[in-house]
Design a protein around this motif. Sequence first.
Motif, mmCIF file in Angstrom:
data_model
loop_
_atom_site.group_PDB
_atom_site.id
_atom_site.type_symbol
_atom_site.label_atom_id
_atom_site.label_comp_id
_atom_site.label_asym_id
_atom_site.label_seq_id
_atom_site.Cartn_x
_atom_site.Cartn_y
_atom_site.Cartn_z
ATOM 1 N N ARG A 257 15.059 -37.621 18.993
ATOM 2 C CA ARG A 257 15.032 -36.554 17.996
ATOM 3 C C ARG A 257 14.882 -35.183 18.644
ATOM 4 N N LEU A 258 14.321 -35.151 19.841
ATOM 5 C CA LEU A 258 14.167 -33.898 20.579
ATOM 6 C C LEU A 258 15.358 -33.621 21.491
ATOM 7 N N GLY A 259 16.400 -34.458 21.369
ATOM 8 C CA GLY A 259 17.647 -34.182 22.077
ATOM 9 C C GLY A 259 17.855 -34.970 23.353
ATOM 10 N N ARG A 260 16.992 -35.938 23.623
ATOM 11 C CA ARG A 260 17.097 -36.704 24.865
ATOM 12 C C ARG A 260 17.940 -37.959 24.672
ATOM 13 N N ARG A 261 18.614 -38.378 25.740
ATOM 14 C CA ARG A 261 19.408 -39.613 25.729
ATOM 15 C C ARG A 261 18.473 -40.772 26.047
ATOM 16 N N THR A 262 18.289 -41.668 25.082
ATOM 17 C CA THR A 262 17.258 -42.689 25.212
ATOM 18 C C THR A 262 17.803 -44.084 24.940
ATOM 19 N N ALA A 263 17.072 -45.078 25.433
ATOM 20 C CA ALA A 263 17.386 -46.483 25.194
ATOM 21 C C ALA A 263 16.081 -47.265 25.157
ATOM 22 N N VAL A 264 16.136 -48.437 24.522
ATOM 23 C CA VAL A 264 14.977 -49.324 24.424
ATOM 24 C C VAL A 264 15.330 -50.673 25.034
ATOM 25 N N ILE A 265 14.373 -51.240 25.765
ATOM 26 C CA ILE A 265 14.464 -52.626 26.221
ATOM 27 C C ILE A 265 13.487 -53.425 25.370
ATOM 28 N N SER A 266 14.008 -54.329 24.528
ATOM 29 C CA SER A 266 13.150 -55.121 23.655
ATOM 30 C C SER A 266 13.945 -56.314 23.150
ATOM 31 N N ARG A 267 13.351 -57.083 22.246
ATOM 32 C CA ARG A 267 14.032 -58.220 21.649
ATOM 33 C C ARG A 267 13.615 -58.358 20.189
ATOM 34 N N THR A 268 14.489 -58.938 19.389
ATOM 35 C CA THR A 268 14.219 -59.204 17.983
ATOM 36 C C THR A 268 14.490 -60.679 17.705
ATOM 37 N N GLY A 269 14.214 -61.099 16.486
ATOM 38 C CA GLY A 269 14.721 -62.383 16.032
ATOM 39 C C GLY A 269 16.199 -62.255 15.687
ATOM 40 N N ARG A 270 16.849 -63.398 15.555
ATOM 41 C CA ARG A 270 18.234 -63.378 15.061
ATOM 42 C C ARG A 270 18.163 -63.538 13.537
ATOM 43 N N ASP A 271 17.896 -62.445 12.858
ATOM 44 C CA ASP A 271 17.640 -62.474 11.422
ATOM 45 C C ASP A 271 17.962 -61.102 10.831
ATOM 46 N N PRO A 272 17.910 -60.957 9.504
ATOM 47 C CA PRO A 272 18.257 -59.674 8.891
ATOM 48 C C PRO A 272 17.379 -58.508 9.344
ATOM 49 N N PHE A 273 16.089 -58.769 9.595
ATOM 50 C CA PHE A 273 15.250 -57.679 10.087
ATOM 51 C C PHE A 273 15.693 -57.243 11.494
ATOM 52 N N GLY A 274 16.157 -58.205 12.303
ATOM 53 C CA GLY A 274 16.720 -57.849 13.599
ATOM 54 C C GLY A 274 17.961 -56.990 13.443
ATOM 55 N N ASP A 275 18.807 -57.337 12.480
ATOM 56 C CA ASP A 275 19.985 -56.514 12.193
ATOM 57 C C ASP A 275 19.574 -55.099 11.797
ATOM 58 N N TYR A 276 18.512 -55.004 11.001
ATOM 59 C CA TYR A 276 18.026 -53.688 10.575
ATOM 60 C C TYR A 276 17.556 -52.865 11.779
ATOM 61 N N VAL A 277 16.849 -53.499 12.716
ATOM 62 C CA VAL A 277 16.386 -52.783 13.908
ATOM 63 C C VAL A 277 17.568 -52.150 14.640
ATOM 64 N N HIS A 278 18.634 -52.919 14.855
ATOM 65 C CA HIS A 278 19.809 -52.379 15.540
ATOM 66 C C HIS A 278 20.430 -51.234 14.751
ATOM 67 N N LYS A 279 20.558 -51.408 13.458
ATOM 68 C CA LYS A 279 21.149 -50.369 12.607
ATOM 69 C C LYS A 279 20.334 -49.086 12.680
ATOM 70 N N ALA A 280 19.010 -49.219 12.567
ATOM 71 C CA ALA A 280 18.143 -48.046 12.585
ATOM 72 C C ALA A 280 18.169 -47.353 13.944
ATOM 73 N N LEU A 281 18.127 -48.132 15.028
ATOM 74 C CA LEU A 281 18.188 -47.525 16.357
ATOM 75 C C LEU A 281 19.449 -46.691 16.517
ATOM 76 N N ARG A 282 20.578 -47.254 16.118
ATOM 77 C CA ARG A 282 21.836 -46.520 16.251
ATOM 78 C C ARG A 282 21.838 -45.258 15.396
ATOM 79 N N GLU A 283 21.265 -45.343 14.203
ATOM 80 C CA GLU A 283 21.209 -44.163 13.336
ATOM 81 C C GLU A 283 20.347 -43.064 13.937
ATOM 82 N N PHE A 284 19.326 -43.440 14.686
ATOM 83 C CA PHE A 284 18.476 -42.452 15.346
ATOM 84 C C PHE A 284 19.044 -41.980 16.685
ATOM 85 N N GLY A 285 20.171 -42.538 17.094
ATOM 86 C CA GLY A 285 20.780 -42.129 18.354
ATOM 87 C C GLY A 285 20.153 -42.769 19.576
ATOM 88 N N VAL A 286 19.516 -43.917 19.397
ATOM 89 C CA VAL A 286 18.891 -44.647 20.506
ATOM 90 C C VAL A 286 19.792 -45.810 20.897
#
Length: 333
Positions: A52-81
């Motif tokens: 949000r402060l303009g930096r190019r960022t990435a996360v190393i993590s893991r989710t379940g293979r489930d709808p909440f995991g899908d949401y995590v990916h969607k939200a990360l991309r929307e935030f530019g991560v």
Amino acid sequence: MAGTTEPYDVITMGRTGVDIYPLQTGVSLADVETFGKFLGGSATNVAVAAARLGRRTAVISRTGRDPFGDYVHKALREFGVDDRWVTPVERYPTPVTFCEIFPPDDFPLYFYRRPKAPDLVIQPEELDLDAIRAARVFWITGTGLCEEPSRSATLAALEARAKSGTTVFDLDWRPLFWGGEGGASGAGGATGATAMATARPYYEAALAHTTVAVGNLDEAEVATGLRDPHACARALLDMGVELAVIKQGPRGVLAVHRDGRTAEVPPTPVEVVNGLGAGDAFGGALCHGLLAGRPLEDVMRHANAAGALVAGRLACSSAMPTADELEKFLASR
């Protein structure tokens, strides 16, 4: 994990998941009627805050293979991560976290991370060590050390990085995560004493490979066994870091650098709505300020202000301020 070419400004490694926060304040979970769904997890929030402060960022993590995991990916991309290193685990669900909101200073958290959180199943052999070494800032958390294989993966990443650039250890202390499968601590989860003793050697091992340590007094005590802010900072420097940042809540923040520079910055007053996420906003702004090469006191002032802004808002990730919002907020103070 495939290699990358352009280095990231910030790569964080650790928790991700979904925050389910009540849309009513001053009400117990038993009586809450409506909730909001938000991206969560400390390491994830820091990456969002820096993005949000303009930096190019990435996360190393893991989710379940489930709808909440899908949401995590969607939200990360929307935030530019960048979410390329957030991978699914078949056998465990994506964690969810509930909270209660009793301003100004009572925000109980309820973690649903059993039988084990996917972000604790990060494997050492999966890591893109070239990208980790190349990142301008690499950020790890204490929670990443609480169980295997995440513990070995976190330490392997730190060893491979070998203090290149800025390597931050968020002391992030959650005693209930230290004590067995899924982090259900029957031995010290209430007081944290047994958990603290278990954690300290791993904190010491991580500190040997980091350049910046950041945490509140409780978290600094896990690493150092001390409670005085200045003594904690000196001990962290003795353990190998170059910059120790001790957050003291209503007493502000203390930063001590190995080269002798110090900064003590008072808190930024704000009407608290939800204090959760304020520390992650602080972390993202800390990364941003260090990357910009700002004077130490200025870095701390901006980080404090970012935390205050988020404390005055309901959510965590979506509440992270932009650079313009942060400057306007500081100018109004």
